[in-house]
Design an enzyme around this catalytic site. Structure first.
Site, PDB file in Angstrom:
ATOM      1  N   GLY A  18       0.776  -1.229   0.000  1.00  0.00           N
ATOM      2  CA  GLY A  18       0.000   0.000   0.000  1.00  0.00           C
ATOM      3  C   GLY A  18       0.809   1.282   0.000  1.00  0.00           C
ATOM      4  O   GLY A  18       0.451   2.235   0.686  1.00  0.00           O
ATOM      5  N   SER A  19       1.875   1.355  -0.793  1.00  0.00           N
ATOM      6  CA  SER A  19       2.673   2.583  -0.796  1.00  0.00           C
ATOM      7  C   SER A  19       1.894   3.757  -1.390  1.00  0.00           C
ATOM      8  O   SER A  19       1.964   4.882  -0.878  1.00  0.00           O
ATOM      9  CB  SER A  19       3.992   2.379  -1.548  1.00  0.00           C
ATOM     10  OG  SER A  19       3.777   2.198  -2.938  1.00  0.00           O
ATOM     11  N   ASN A  20       1.129   3.519  -2.450  1.00  0.00           N
ATOM     12  CA  ASN A  20       0.294   4.594  -2.983  1.00  0.00           C
ATOM     13  C   ASN A  20      -0.824   4.949  -2.004  1.00  0.00           C
ATOM     14  O   ASN A  20      -1.230   6.110  -1.907  1.00  0.00           O
ATOM     15  CB  ASN A  20      -0.295   4.188  -4.339  1.00  0.00           C
ATOM     16  CG  ASN A  20       0.596   4.579  -5.500  1.00  0.00           C
ATOM     17  OD1 ASN A  20       0.987   5.732  -5.631  1.00  0.00           O
ATOM     18  ND2 ASN A  20       0.922   3.607  -6.339  1.00  0.00           N
ATOM     19  N   ARG A  71     -15.875 -14.991  -8.600  1.00  0.00           N
ATOM     20  CA  ARG A  71     -15.635 -13.549  -8.540  1.00  0.00           C
ATOM     21  C   ARG A  71     -16.898 -12.768  -8.198  1.00  0.00           C
ATOM     22  O   ARG A  71     -16.844 -11.758  -7.497  1.00  0.00           O
ATOM     23  CB  ARG A  71     -15.064 -13.059  -9.876  1.00  0.00           C
ATOM     24  CG  ARG A  71     -13.671 -13.578 -10.174  1.00  0.00           C
ATOM     25  CD  ARG A  71     -13.107 -12.972 -11.453  1.00  0.00           C
ATOM     26  NE  ARG A  71     -11.840 -13.593 -11.805  1.00  0.00           N
ATOM     27  CZ  ARG A  71     -10.661 -13.238 -11.304  1.00  0.00           C
ATOM     28  NH1 ARG A  71     -10.593 -12.268 -10.414  1.00  0.00           N
ATOM     29  NH2 ARG A  71      -9.563 -13.852 -11.681  1.00  0.00           N
ATOM     30  N   ARG A  97      -6.806  -7.955  -8.164  1.00  0.00           N
ATOM     31  CA  ARG A  97      -7.928  -8.819  -8.527  1.00  0.00           C
ATOM     32  C   ARG A  97      -8.651  -8.211  -9.715  1.00  0.00           C
ATOM     33  O   ARG A  97      -8.838  -6.985  -9.773  1.00  0.00           O
ATOM     34  CB  ARG A  97      -8.918  -8.946  -7.365  1.00  0.00           C
ATOM     35  CG  ARG A  97      -8.407  -9.733  -6.186  1.00  0.00           C
ATOM     36  CD  ARG A  97      -8.314 -11.212  -6.480  1.00  0.00           C
ATOM     37  NE  ARG A  97      -9.614 -11.821  -6.719  1.00  0.00           N
ATOM     38  CZ  ARG A  97      -9.776 -13.062  -7.155  1.00  0.00           C
ATOM     39  NH1 ARG A  97      -8.735 -13.814  -7.437  1.00  0.00           N
ATOM     40  NH2 ARG A  97     -10.992 -13.563  -7.334  1.00  0.00           N
ATOM     41  N   ILE A  98      -9.057  -9.052 -10.662  1.00  0.00           N
ATOM     42  CA  ILE A  98      -9.871  -8.585 -11.778  1.00  0.00           C
ATOM     43  C   ILE A  98     -11.319  -8.569 -11.309  1.00  0.00           C
ATOM     44  O   ILE A  98     -11.861  -9.602 -10.901  1.00  0.00           O
ATOM     45  CB  ILE A  98      -9.692  -9.480 -13.010  1.00  0.00           C
ATOM     46  CG1 ILE A  98      -8.243  -9.398 -13.511  1.00  0.00           C
ATOM     47  CG2 ILE A  98     -10.662  -9.069 -14.109  1.00  0.00           C
ATOM     48  CD1 ILE A  98      -7.942 -10.336 -14.655  1.00  0.00           C
ATOM     49  N   LEU A  99     -11.927  -7.402 -11.351  1.00  0.00           N
ATOM     50  CA  LEU A  99     -13.312  -7.247 -10.912  1.00  0.00           C
ATOM     51  C   LEU A  99     -14.268  -7.620 -12.039  1.00  0.00           C
ATOM     52  O   LEU A  99     -13.955  -7.455 -13.220  1.00  0.00           O
ATOM     53  CB  LEU A  99     -13.545  -5.805 -10.466  1.00  0.00           C
ATOM     54  CG  LEU A  99     -12.703  -5.363  -9.261  1.00  0.00           C
ATOM     55  CD1 LEU A  99     -12.654  -3.841  -9.166  1.00  0.00           C
ATOM     56  CD2 LEU A  99     -13.241  -5.961  -7.962  1.00  0.00           C
ATOM     57  N   ASN A 113      -7.817   3.979 -11.084  1.00  0.00           N
ATOM     58  CA  ASN A 113      -6.659   3.111 -10.885  1.00  0.00           C
ATOM     59  C   ASN A 113      -5.410   3.851 -11.332  1.00  0.00           C
ATOM     60  O   ASN A 113      -5.486   4.790 -12.141  1.00  0.00           O
ATOM     61  CB  ASN A 113      -6.826   1.830 -11.715  1.00  0.00           C
ATOM     62  CG  ASN A 113      -5.667   0.871 -11.527  1.00  0.00           C
ATOM     63  OD1 ASN A 113      -5.274   0.562 -10.400  1.00  0.00           O
ATOM     64  ND2 ASN A 113      -5.097   0.385 -12.628  1.00  0.00           N
ATOM     65  N   HIS A 115      -1.678   3.014 -13.060  1.00  0.00           N
ATOM     66  CA  HIS A 115      -0.969   1.964 -13.790  1.00  0.00           C
ATOM     67  C   HIS A 115       0.456   2.429 -14.071  1.00  0.00           C
ATOM     68  O   HIS A 115       0.666   3.576 -14.484  1.00  0.00           O
ATOM     69  CB  HIS A 115      -1.690   1.667 -15.108  1.00  0.00           C
ATOM     70  CG  HIS A 115      -1.050   0.564 -15.888  1.00  0.00           C
ATOM     71  ND1 HIS A 115      -1.149  -0.758 -15.524  1.00  0.00           N
ATOM     72  CD2 HIS A 115      -0.283   0.598 -17.012  1.00  0.00           C
ATOM     73  CE1 HIS A 115      -0.475  -1.500 -16.393  1.00  0.00           C
ATOM     74  NE2 HIS A 115       0.052  -0.704 -17.296  1.00  0.00           N
TER      75      HIS A 115
END
Length: 219
Positions: A18-20, A71, A97-99, A113, A115
């Site tokens: 969780g650095s961001n 999922r 995780r792909i939602l 998000n 990237h």
């Protein structure tokens, strides 16, 4: 932001350290920041970022994806937590995780998000290695709205770094993450403050936010 303006309620979704997330929490401490981080969720109970969030006084919970048969049911549990906390914006920060399409579409225009590439280049994983293999001279990071197609959502902001002679994936990644920690809080502020909105599949910057947007895009 005026004292009477209500801050947007934000949840951060993580899978690791969780650095961001930390950079967003720190930015949100500013009195005039238009977003409040009120919840951190992880699909991994062992994610180090959960403890970092708790140390900052933010409710943090794990929803172990391994406990669900598919999922859709995992996403339903995630949705219940978000609704229960009155979340208005979702920020993905290393959430691996792909939602489902249904979940993503339910949060259209309210989920972002970051990237580690200058999209649309190098979607997916191993972006730094692929940038080096491609021989690009500029690399960077992108904040974008989340859509069902992976790493394909409308772009809110980008920051570029040079690719230097002798770089490897580790040194390039370190240079990019410095910019991530600047760009993500700035982009979230722009969205939460109403300066950037998703309309017709494109990001529209409001008149009062154009100067701020230009500053972010030039980071």
């Amino acid at each position: 932001m005026s004292a009477s303006t209500r801050k947007k309620r934000v949840a951060i979704l993580i899978s690791g350290r969780g650095s961001n997330m930390v950079s967003l929490i720190e930015a949100a401490h500013a009195p005039n920041y238009p977003a409040e981080i009120v919840l951190v969720l992880s699909n991994r109970p062992d994610a180090a970022g959960l403890d970092r969030a708790r140390e900052a006084g933010i409710p943090a919970r794990a929803i172990d994806h391994k406990a669900f048969p598919d999922r859709a049911r995992f996403d339903a549990a995630l949705q219940a937590e978000l609704e229960g906390a009155g979340i208005e914006l979702i920020v993905l920060a290393g959430f691996m995780r792909i939602l489902t399409d249904a979940f993503v579409e339910a949060w259209t225009g309210r989920m972002i998000n970051i990237h580690p590439s200058l999209l649309p280049l190098f979607k997916g994983t191993h972006t730094h290695e692929r940038a080096l293999e491609a021989g690009v001279r500029l690399h960077g990071c992108t904040v974008h709205y989340v859509v069902p197609e992976l790493d394909a959502g409308p772009i809110v902001a980008q920051a570029a770094v040079p690719v230097l002679p002798g770089d490897d994936a580790e040194t390039l990644s370190a240079r990019v993450i410095v910019q991530e920690h600047r760009l993500y809080p700035a982009a979230l502020a722009l969205i939460a403050g109403g300066g950037a909105v998703l309309e017709g599949g494109r990001v529209r910057f409001t008149a009062q936010a154009r100067d701020a947007a230009a500053a972010i895009l030039s980071l």
